[in-house]
Design a protein around this motif. Structure first.
Motif, short mmCIF file in Angstrom:
data_model
loop_
_atom_site.label_atom_id
_atom_site.label_comp_id
_atom_site.label_asym_id
_atom_site.label_seq_id
_atom_site.Cartn_x
_atom_site.Cartn_y
_atom_site.Cartn_z
N GLY A 133 23.40 20.55 42.59
CA GLY A 133 24.58 20.45 41.72
C GLY A 133 24.62 19.14 40.96
N LEU A 134 24.33 18.04 41.67
CA LEU A 134 24.36 16.72 41.02
C LEU A 134 23.25 16.58 39.98
CD1 LEU A 134 25.15 14.36 44.02
CD2 LEU A 134 26.63 14.87 42.07
N ILE A 136 21.83 19.02 38.19
CA ILE A 136 22.18 19.82 37.01
C ILE A 136 23.24 19.09 36.19
CG2 ILE A 136 23.27 21.96 36.23
CD1 ILE A 136 21.94 23.30 38.71
N TRP A 137 24.29 18.63 36.86
CA TRP A 137 25.36 17.89 36.16
C TRP A 137 24.83 16.60 35.56
CZ3 TRP A 137 27.99 13.37 38.38
CH2 TRP A 137 29.03 12.89 37.54
N GLY A 138 24.01 15.86 36.33
CA GLY A 138 23.48 14.58 35.86
C GLY A 138 22.57 14.73 34.67
N THR A 140 22.80 17.16 32.43
CA THR A 140 23.68 17.48 31.30
C THR A 140 24.32 16.21 30.75
OG1 THR A 140 24.18 19.65 32.27
CG2 THR A 140 25.71 18.82 30.60
N GLU A 141 24.76 15.32 31.64
CA GLU A 141 25.37 14.06 31.21
C GLU A 141 24.36 13.18 30.47
OE1 GLU A 141 28.44 12.32 31.48
OE2 GLU A 141 29.14 14.38 31.65
N ARG A 144 23.56 14.69 26.78
CA ARG A 144 24.64 14.86 25.81
C ARG A 144 24.78 13.61 24.94
NH1 ARG A 144 30.41 15.53 27.45
NH2 ARG A 144 30.67 14.66 25.38
N ILE A 378 24.30 10.02 36.99
CA ILE A 378 25.16 10.49 38.06
C ILE A 378 26.19 9.41 38.38
CG2 ILE A 378 25.24 11.22 40.48
CD1 ILE A 378 22.39 12.34 40.06
#
Length: 399
Positions: A133-134, A136-138, A140-141, A144, A378
């Protein structure tokens, strides 16, 4: 000493150094890969033998291949190997971190009476789910276009004619092995929407030579500023052809503050905008590259306020000694991937944000506009910073 003696002596001198480096490398890799292996494969999971063997071989293979990919990629400016190595570094860092946390959670489960293999399998599942999860989120961050961070900075010596001066700071763009030309154009669009008086880039522009990163750097030519676009080198330029980047930024229409300053005047009041090379410049061997505050401020009116660009927050010590009012820096990436934040603070006086370092001198440290290496951020979002300079004293409204 004869030439023969020199040739014989050098390997003996270098031998122990390389041996120590090898031992440190093995120790670091053993920890980074060993802790996740122990948590996910070994521990008390009691996996079937084929699963245990396959998991062990996977970790051994990746750990063995990682140094080769890293050195061949970043050492040889090979983008494919760099992308693989950087991604592996990010993944294993997150697995290492959350494996340690998972082991603590395992102790809590033990106290609650949960036995193996259930306890270890719960820990393993938790580590995998949280890490995935981290990551995938990291990612994306990291990919962007950066959000805008707005900060008001009161500078008592700033004349009223310059009150409200808008300075946009970008830094650590790190144009690198991942093609981010579209991202670069997005950053330019955001910067131009802020109607800046000054746009500053405080270094680490790229990982790679100018000819490798031309497309990603090209949108910098379109950035608009009312008075000045200014740039200083970061430490990564000194692995990527620093002089080439200095010349290319000038070609794109930027003022390279290579230990020098420019004057910005509005409403009858002036601001000295100065810049110094990164603190690693002196060891690069490039003629004329070094940190030189005296040269940067030579000829400047000492009664005028000074805005200084310096890549690393650690350079604030010299800024204080030279009476700088505000230093703008990057370098830290805000830690980029938690909990690397705490290691950064062992080397730098500031991780991110505005801080005061003397009665006169303040420091603003950006979390960075891009990312270095692992394509993950992250708990350390990137930023494009809009600093609005206010005259008056701290606590006043600056008007």
């Amino acid at each position: 000493m004869s030439v023969g003696e020199a040739v014989e002596t050098e390997p003996r001198r270098r031998g122990p150094r390389f041996a120590r480096f090898g031992l440190v490398l093995v120790a670091v890799l053993s920890l980074l890969f060993g802790v996740p292996w122990a948590t996910l494969v070994w521990s008390g999971n009691d996996w079937p033998l084929p699963v245990f063997v396959a998991g062990t071989l996977l970790f051994l293979g990746v750990a063995a291949g990682f140094p080769y990919l890293m050195f061949r990629g970043h050492g040889g400016h090979r983008d494919r190997e760099s992308r693989i190595a950087d991604t592996l570094l990010g993944v294993v860092w997150v697995l290492f971190t959350w494996s340690l946390i998972g082991q603590l959670a395992g102790l809590a489960l033990l106290v609650l009476g949960v036995d193996d293999p259930v306890r270890s399998r719960l820990v393993s599942a938790g580590v995998v789910v949280v890490s995935a999860g981290l990551l995938i989120w990291g990612h994306t961050e990291a990919m962007r276009v950066s959000r805008v961070r707005r900060v008001d900075v009161t500078i008592p010596r700033l004349g009223p004619g310059l009150d409200g001066l808008k300075v946009v700071l970008i830094t650590d763009t790190h144009y690198g092995p991942i093609d981010r030309a579209r991202w670069s154009r997005g950053v330019t669009e955001v910067v131009n929407s802020l109607d800046a008086d000054i746009v500053a880039h405080t270094g680490d522009i790229a990982d790679g030579l100018v000819e490798q990163r031309l497309e990603m750097a090209a949108p910098l030519a379109d950035i608009r500023a009312r008075f000045a676009r200014v740039y200083v080198t970061g430490n990564h330029e000194y692995h990527s052809g620093a002089q080439g980047w200095v010349e290319h930024m000038e070609h794109l229409g930027w003022e390279t503050l290579h230990n020098r300053h420019v004057l910005v005047t509005r409403g009858g009041d002036s601001l000295v905008v100065a810049g110094v090379d990164d603190r690693t410049a002196g060891g690069s061997g490039l003629p004329g590259h070094r940190t030189d505050h005296e040269a940067a401020l030579a000829g400047a009116d000492p009664d005028l306020p000074v805005l200084l660009l310096a890549h690393q927050p650690q350079q604030i010590k010299d800024a204080v000694a030279h009476g700088v009012d505000l230093q703008l820096s990057g370098h830290t990436h805000g830690g980029q991937m938690w909990p690397f934040h705490y290691l950064v603070l062992t080397d730098q006086p500031s991780l991110q944000g505005l801080s005061r370092h003397s009665e006169r001198t303040q420091l603003y440290t950006s979390r960075g506009t891009g990312f270095w290496g692992p394509p993950f951020r992250i708990f350390a979002p990137s930023e494009i910073t809009l600093l609005t300079l206010r005259s008056g004293r701290p606590g006043d409204d600056g008007r």
